[in-house]
Design an enzyme around this catalytic site. Structure first.
Site, PDB file in Angstrom:
ATOM      1  N   ARG A 226      26.522  86.262 -32.530  1.00 38.78           N
ATOM      2  CA  ARG A 226      25.625  85.115 -32.547  1.00 38.78           C
ATOM      3  C   ARG A 226      25.627  84.517 -33.952  1.00 38.78           C
ATOM      4  O   ARG A 226      25.635  85.242 -34.943  1.00 38.78           O
ATOM      5  CB  ARG A 226      24.195  85.521 -32.141  1.00 38.78           C
ATOM      6  CG  ARG A 226      24.046  85.862 -30.656  1.00 38.78           C
ATOM      7  CD  ARG A 226      24.223  84.614 -29.801  1.00 38.78           C
ATOM      8  NE  ARG A 226      24.032  84.868 -28.364  1.00 38.78           N
ATOM      9  CZ  ARG A 226      25.026  85.133 -27.522  1.00 38.78           C
ATOM     10  NH1 ARG A 226      26.265  85.221 -27.973  1.00 38.78           N
ATOM     11  NH2 ARG A 226      24.770  85.310 -26.246  1.00 38.78           N
ATOM     12  N   HIS A 274      33.481  79.268 -29.549  1.00 37.35           N
ATOM     13  CA  HIS A 274      32.707  80.154 -28.671  1.00 37.35           C
ATOM     14  C   HIS A 274      33.521  80.539 -27.432  1.00 37.35           C
ATOM     15  O   HIS A 274      33.095  80.335 -26.286  1.00 37.35           O
ATOM     16  CB  HIS A 274      31.387  79.499 -28.255  1.00 37.35           C
ATOM     17  CG  HIS A 274      30.335  80.510 -27.878  1.00 37.35           C
ATOM     18  ND1 HIS A 274      28.998  80.322 -28.125  1.00 37.35           N
ATOM     19  CD2 HIS A 274      30.428  81.725 -27.268  1.00 37.35           C
ATOM     20  CE1 HIS A 274      28.307  81.360 -27.667  1.00 37.35           C
ATOM     21  NE2 HIS A 274      29.165  82.227 -27.159  1.00 37.35           N
TER      22      HIS A 274
END
Length: 311
Positions: A226, A274
């Site tokens: 993250r 991502h």
């Protein structure tokens, strides 16, 4: 009796997930009616993604569980309206894609592929010799399903792997540390660090200036976890000073990463969009079907989120 399942994971995912889910329900022997439009009071199970349009779970009084399609639950775990059990996604497709992405980037930095990929200029650079894997310490921050799988894979490649987690873990051939003291020990002199902890209040800015300073000089930082787990300013400063040799980043505080963000232009940063681990419809559908079967049979759900821990 028919089980009503609301798919609240976004219109863009509906065409991708509809058939795999229906096939998985049939394979599990479940009589399911699934759509994106079921009155809240009639919903038995809810398949959820943060961009699926639901933020208030109060009307879903009959709902037996909310089943996340993502591994991370930081966008929902603190929702005060969520009274139902919450499960997160852990499936073989997610795990394998993470292992492959992490292994690829660890090996890229370990053997120095960039030197030769970007050095096509007629210079014969045969004097650049990387250490063997056995002499390259790697630290994995986070030993959940994904972190543990990556630690095992890198250990099998011959790297001495240290894993750190909040609570005690045991993984064959991996040095496992935990707690505040264990974190500093895990980072000290690490040459490659992979960040895979869940995002909680305790792990935000986990890699700050002080902790980046513990790494071996010129270490590589790889973050498929993250974005908020890294102090961006501290990382940029460490890159500029040479304390960190390169950072490969797949996740960011704001996504998509803004065009003017300094990461894009920094010569020692690789940005990937991502993509390290994406939930795969076929494999994740089987996990959801199994959890609904368990719910109907009165058995414990798999991958139930611990609200107090945040994951």
């Amino acid at each position: 009796m028919t089980i009503n399942v609301l798919f609240a994971a976004g219109e863009d995912r509906w065409p991708l997930y509809k058939k795999p889910l229906l096939d998985a329900f049939e394979g599990a022997g479940l009589d399911v009616s699934m759509s994106m439009d079921i009155p809240p009071g009639q919903v038995d199970y809810l398949i959820f993604a943060p961009n699926g349009g639901i933020s208030d779970f109060t009307p879903f009084k009959r709902c037996k569980a909310v089943m996340g399609l993502w591994a991370g639950v930081e966008h929902i775990v603190g929702n005060a309206t969520l009274a139902q059990p919450l499960t997160r996604m852990v499936d073989i497709g997610l795990e394998r894609s993470m292992v492959e992405w992490v292994s690829a980037h660890v090996l890229r930095h370990h053997v120095g592929l960039d030197t030769h990929i970007h050095g096509q200029d007629g210079i014969w650079r045969n004097g650049i010799l990387p250490p063997l894997a056995m002499d390259r310490p790697v630290t994995i921050l986070g030993l959940g399903e994904l972190g543990s799988a990556c630690a095992e894979a890198l250990s099998q490649l011959g790297f001495p792997v240290t894993g750190w987690s909040r609570s005690s873990k045991a993984i064959p051939n991996v040095r496992c540390l935990h707690g505040a003291a264990g974190l500093n020990e895990a980072l000290t002199d690490a040459q490659i660090v992979v960040v895979l902890t869940p995002l909680t209040a305790e792990t935000e800015n986990l890699l700050n200036a002080d902790r980046l300073g513990l790494l071996a000089r010129g270490a590589f930082v790889i973050n498929p976890g993250r974005g908020a787990q890294i102090d961006d300013d501290a990382l940029l400063a460490a890159l500029d000073s040479g304390q960190v040799g390169h950072a490969t980043l797949d996740v960011f505080r704001i996504e998509p990463l803004p065009e003017d963000h300094p990461y894009w232009a920094h010569p020692k940063v690789t940005v990937t969009p991502h993509i390290a681990a994406e939930t795969r419809p076929d494999s994740s559908a089987k996990i959801i079907a199994e959890n609904i079967r368990r719910g109907e049979a009165g058995e414990p759900f798999r991958f139930l989120v611990d609200r107090s821990a945040g994951y």
